[in-house]
Design a protein around this motif. Structure first.
Motif, PDB file in Angstrom:
ATOM      1  N   CYS A 173      -5.068 -20.982  -6.760  1.00 21.99           N
ATOM      2  CA  CYS A 173      -5.370 -19.817  -7.591  1.00 21.99           C
ATOM      3  C   CYS A 173      -6.005 -18.715  -6.756  1.00 21.99           C
ATOM      4  CB  CYS A 173      -6.306 -20.222  -8.725  1.00 21.99           C
ATOM      5  SG  CYS A 173      -6.829 -18.833  -9.749  1.00 21.99           S
ATOM      6  N   GLY A 174      -6.948 -19.071  -5.900  1.00 24.13           N
ATOM      7  CA  GLY A 174      -7.606 -18.070  -5.065  1.00 24.13           C
ATOM      8  C   GLY A 174      -6.623 -17.336  -4.172  1.00 24.13           C
ATOM      9  N   PHE A 175      -5.692 -18.084  -3.587  1.00 26.05           N
ATOM     10  CA  PHE A 175      -4.689 -17.471  -2.724  1.00 26.05           C
ATOM     11  C   PHE A 175      -3.816 -16.491  -3.521  1.00 26.05           C
ATOM     12  CE2 PHE A 175      -0.424 -17.348  -0.837  1.00 26.05           C
ATOM     13  CZ  PHE A 175      -0.740 -16.869   0.427  1.00 26.05           C
ATOM     14  N   ILE A 176      -3.387 -16.920  -4.701  1.00 28.20           N
ATOM     15  CA  ILE A 176      -2.557 -16.053  -5.538  1.00 28.20           C
ATOM     16  C   ILE A 176      -3.324 -14.797  -5.932  1.00 28.20           C
ATOM     17  CG2 ILE A 176      -1.477 -15.844  -7.824  1.00 28.20           C
ATOM     18  CD1 ILE A 176      -0.718 -18.846  -7.540  1.00 28.20           C
ATOM     19  N   MET A 177      -4.590 -14.953  -6.281  1.00 25.92           N
ATOM     20  CA  MET A 177      -5.377 -13.808  -6.741  1.00 25.92           C
ATOM     21  C   MET A 177      -5.569 -12.762  -5.644  1.00 25.92           C
ATOM     22  SD  MET A 177      -5.990 -13.903  -9.880  1.00 25.92           S
ATOM     23  CE  MET A 177      -7.124 -12.531  -9.772  1.00 25.92           C
ATOM     24  N   THR A 178      -5.962 -13.204  -4.455  1.00 22.85           N
ATOM     25  CA  THR A 178      -6.156 -12.235  -3.374  1.00 22.85           C
ATOM     26  C   THR A 178      -4.838 -11.563  -3.005  1.00 22.85           C
ATOM     27  OG1 THR A 178      -8.091 -13.352  -2.476  1.00 22.85           O
ATOM     28  CG2 THR A 178      -6.871 -11.945  -0.968  1.00 22.85           C
ATOM     29  N   THR A 179      -3.757 -12.311  -3.000  1.00 22.53           N
ATOM     30  CA  THR A 179      -2.440 -11.736  -2.715  1.00 22.53           C
ATOM     31  C   THR A 179      -2.079 -10.685  -3.762  1.00 22.53           C
ATOM     32  OG1 THR A 179      -1.711 -13.811  -1.697  1.00 22.53           O
ATOM     33  CG2 THR A 179       0.002 -12.254  -2.380  1.00 22.53           C
ATOM     34  N   ALA A 180      -2.272 -11.033  -5.032  1.00 22.38           N
ATOM     35  CA  ALA A 180      -1.933 -10.111  -6.119  1.00 22.38           C
ATOM     36  C   ALA A 180      -2.780  -8.841  -6.060  1.00 22.38           C
ATOM     37  CB  ALA A 180      -2.123 -10.812  -7.467  1.00 22.38           C
ATOM     38  N   VAL A 181      -4.079  -8.992  -5.793  1.00 21.94           N
ATOM     39  CA  VAL A 181      -4.972  -7.829  -5.731  1.00 21.94           C
ATOM     40  C   VAL A 181      -4.629  -6.958  -4.526  1.00 21.94           C
ATOM     41  CG1 VAL A 181      -7.364  -7.073  -5.413  1.00 21.94           C
ATOM     42  CG2 VAL A 181      -6.835  -8.916  -7.024  1.00 21.94           C
ATOM     43  N   THR A 182      -4.285  -7.588  -3.414  1.00 22.25           N
ATOM     44  CA  THR A 182      -3.902  -6.835  -2.219  1.00 22.25           C
ATOM     45  C   THR A 182      -2.720  -5.924  -2.515  1.00 22.25           C
ATOM     46  OG1 THR A 182      -4.707  -8.550  -0.715  1.00 22.25           O
ATOM     47  CG2 THR A 182      -3.081  -7.011   0.162  1.00 22.25           C
ATOM     48  N   PHE A 183      -1.700  -6.469  -3.163  1.00 26.38           N
ATOM     49  CA  PHE A 183      -0.525  -5.674  -3.506  1.00 26.38           C
ATOM     50  C   PHE A 183      -0.849  -4.630  -4.572  1.00 26.38           C
ATOM     51  CE2 PHE A 183       1.619  -8.975  -1.213  1.00 26.38           C
ATOM     52  CZ  PHE A 183       2.784  -8.384  -0.734  1.00 26.38           C
ATOM     53  N   ALA A 184      -1.692  -4.997  -5.555  1.00 27.18           N
ATOM     54  CA  ALA A 184      -2.046  -4.056  -6.620  1.00 27.18           C
ATOM     55  C   ALA A 184      -2.794  -2.846  -6.056  1.00 27.18           C
ATOM     56  CB  ALA A 184      -2.896  -4.753  -7.672  1.00 27.18           C
ATOM     57  N   ARG A 185      -3.615  -3.065  -5.035  1.00 26.80           N
ATOM     58  CA  ARG A 185      -4.328  -1.951  -4.406  1.00 26.80           C
ATOM     59  C   ARG A 185      -3.372  -1.009  -3.685  1.00 26.80           C
ATOM     60  NH1 ARG A 185      -9.835  -4.575  -1.682  1.00 26.80           N
ATOM     61  NH2 ARG A 185     -10.885  -5.071  -3.662  1.00 26.80           N
ATOM     62  N   GLN A 186      -2.164  -1.501  -3.418  1.00 25.29           N
ATOM     63  CA  GLN A 186      -1.138  -0.672  -2.783  1.00 25.29           C
ATOM     64  C   GLN A 186      -0.182  -0.084  -3.818  1.00 25.29           C
ATOM     65  OE1 GLN A 186       0.663  -3.425  -0.027  1.00 25.29           O
ATOM     66  NE2 GLN A 186      -1.217  -3.686   1.145  1.00 25.29           N
ATOM     67  N   GLY A 187      -0.516  -0.271  -5.102  1.00 26.62           N
ATOM     68  CA  GLY A 187       0.289   0.289  -6.178  1.00 26.62           C
ATOM     69  C   GLY A 187       1.414  -0.601  -6.669  1.00 26.62           C
ATOM     70  N   GLY A 206       1.983 -13.539 -10.582  1.00 26.00           N
ATOM     71  CA  GLY A 206       0.997 -14.469 -10.030  1.00 26.00           C
ATOM     72  C   GLY A 206       0.109 -15.098 -11.076  1.00 26.00           C
ATOM     73  N   VAL A 207      -0.279 -14.322 -12.082  1.00 20.50           N
ATOM     74  CA  VAL A 207      -1.175 -14.859 -13.119  1.00 20.50           C
ATOM     75  C   VAL A 207      -0.497 -15.979 -13.913  1.00 20.50           C
ATOM     76  CG1 VAL A 207      -2.445 -14.329 -15.223  1.00 20.50           C
ATOM     77  CG2 VAL A 207      -2.589 -12.786 -13.266  1.00 20.50           C
ATOM     78  N   PRO A 208       0.698 -15.761 -14.467  1.00 21.16           N
ATOM     79  CA  PRO A 208       1.359 -16.885 -15.144  1.00 21.16           C
ATOM     80  C   PRO A 208       1.616 -18.058 -14.194  1.00 21.16           C
ATOM     81  CG  PRO A 208       2.432 -14.818 -15.704  1.00 21.16           C
ATOM     82  CD  PRO A 208       1.477 -14.521 -14.592  1.00 21.16           C
ATOM     83  N   LEU A 209       1.864 -17.738 -12.922  1.00 16.90           N
ATOM     84  CA  LEU A 209       2.132 -18.797 -11.954  1.00 16.90           C
ATOM     85  C   LEU A 209       0.937 -19.728 -11.795  1.00 16.90           C
ATOM     86  CD1 LEU A 209       3.929 -20.106  -9.804  1.00 16.90           C
ATOM     87  CD2 LEU A 209       3.000 -18.462  -8.146  1.00 16.90           C
ATOM     88  N   PHE A 210      -0.271 -19.174 -11.601  1.00 19.83           N
ATOM     89  CA  PHE A 210      -1.404 -20.081 -11.389  1.00 19.83           C
ATOM     90  C   PHE A 210      -1.739 -20.856 -12.665  1.00 19.83           C
ATOM     91  CE2 PHE A 210      -4.452 -16.421 -12.339  1.00 19.83           C
ATOM     92  CZ  PHE A 210      -5.194 -17.043 -13.338  1.00 19.83           C
ATOM     93  N   ILE A 211      -1.428 -20.278 -13.830  1.00 23.45           N
ATOM     94  CA  ILE A 211      -1.697 -20.993 -15.079  1.00 23.45           C
ATOM     95  C   ILE A 211      -0.727 -22.159 -15.268  1.00 23.45           C
ATOM     96  CG2 ILE A 211      -1.708 -20.795 -17.597  1.00 23.45           C
ATOM     97  CD1 ILE A 211      -2.783 -17.942 -17.233  1.00 23.45           C
ATOM     98  N   VAL A 212       0.578 -21.907 -15.102  1.00 25.43           N
ATOM     99  CA  VAL A 212       1.551 -22.986 -15.314  1.00 25.43           C
ATOM    100  C   VAL A 212       1.424 -24.068 -14.242  1.00 25.43           C
ATOM    101  CG1 VAL A 212       3.162 -21.495 -16.541  1.00 25.43           C
ATOM    102  CG2 VAL A 212       3.438 -21.814 -14.072  1.00 25.43           C
ATOM    103  N   CYS A 213       0.931 -23.698 -13.060  1.00 26.53           N
ATOM    104  CA  CYS A 213       0.705 -24.693 -12.000  1.00 26.53           C
ATOM    105  C   CYS A 213      -0.558 -25.514 -12.231  1.00 26.53           C
ATOM    106  CB  CYS A 213       0.604 -24.006 -10.637  1.00 26.53           C
ATOM    107  SG  CYS A 213       2.156 -23.352 -10.014  1.00 26.53           S
ATOM    108  N   GLY A 214      -1.406 -25.050 -13.146  1.00 24.86           N
ATOM    109  CA  GLY A 214      -2.656 -25.762 -13.392  1.00 24.86           C
ATOM    110  C   GLY A 214      -3.714 -25.494 -12.344  1.00 24.86           C
ATOM    111  N   PHE A 215      -3.628 -24.338 -11.664  1.00 23.70           N
ATOM    112  CA  PHE A 215      -4.630 -23.963 -10.667  1.00 23.70           C
ATOM    113  C   PHE A 215      -5.824 -23.330 -11.384  1.00 23.70           C
ATOM    114  CE2 PHE A 215      -1.021 -23.006  -7.382  1.00 23.70           C
ATOM    115  CZ  PHE A 215      -0.818 -24.362  -7.216  1.00 23.70           C
ATOM    116  N   PRO A 216      -7.004 -23.938 -11.337  1.00 22.86           N
ATOM    117  CA  PRO A 216      -8.151 -23.390 -12.066  1.00 22.86           C
ATOM    118  C   PRO A 216      -8.633 -22.046 -11.512  1.00 22.86           C
ATOM    119  CG  PRO A 216      -8.503 -25.713 -11.527  1.00 22.86           C
ATOM    120  CD  PRO A 216      -7.316 -25.240 -10.732  1.00 22.86           C
TER     121      PRO A 216
END
Length: 199
Positions: free
Chosen positions: A118-132, A140-150
């Protein structure tokens, strides 16, 4: 003092955003709820709020103390929404307890290891979001949920929705579980820069 108040205010509001997203997820507990949860992260990024998992991958050594303040503020925000969730006619408490029971069943160490994802997905998602580019966040959000990453802030909301008697019966196990998830998220948030720094 003003900086501390501003930081905590931003963190509390971020916790409210995640709590509202978690509210929607508990109401459905399906793929639709997982997708709707992305609203919380989109709001955090759009308002530039302080979220533990949106900040942990970008801090310097001197900012570690503020990270704990951010997590505390996030938890307070989640608490506020959890009080609202208790007023809902939907059986959100049972849904939240099911999430917590699932975490306890796999144990703190495995939950902590899964939290790295989950942490890896979050930082990746935020990095891209900061670039628009919000697509990694939307997927990424649905991904970490369906994977069961807390996710430690989402989990804070779920745990705070659980009936008090269940909490009292399992307080030690819940505390250890949560520490492992927070730690796992931190490792995952920093995984890219720790590895990339070697190249």
């Amino acid at each position: 003092m003003k900086k501390i108040i501003d930081l905590l205010s931003s963190a509390v509001l971020a916790g409210v955003c995640i709590g509202i997203a978690g509210f929607g997820y508990l109401a459905t507990r399906d793929i639709i709820g997982s997708v709707l949860f992305a609203f919380g992260l989109l709001t955090v990024v759009g308002y530039k709020l302080k979220l533990y998992t949106g900040t942990a991958g970008f801090i310097t050594k001197g900012e570690v103390g503020s990270l704990f303040m951010i997590l505390l503020g996030n938890i307070v925000g989640c608490l506020l929404v959890s009080l609202m969730a208790r007023l809902s006619p939907m059986d959100l408490q049972a849904s939240a307890q099911s999430v917590l029971e699932g975490r306890l069943a796999i144990g703190p160490w495995r939950a902590g290891a899964l939290a790295i994802g989950c942490g890896f997905i979050m930082t990746t998602a935020v990095t891209f979001a900061r670039q628009g580019n919000n697509l990694p966040l939307l997927f990424g959000v649905p991904l970490f949920i369906v994977c069961g990453f807390p996710h430690c802030v989402a989990d804070a909301f779920y745990y705070l929705c659980v009936p008090v008697d269940f909490w009292l019966q399992n307080i030690g196990d819940i505390a250890l579980l949560y520490v492992c998830i927070v730690t796992g998220n931190f490792v995952g948030c920093n995984f890219y820069r720790w590895v990339a720094a070697r190249f």
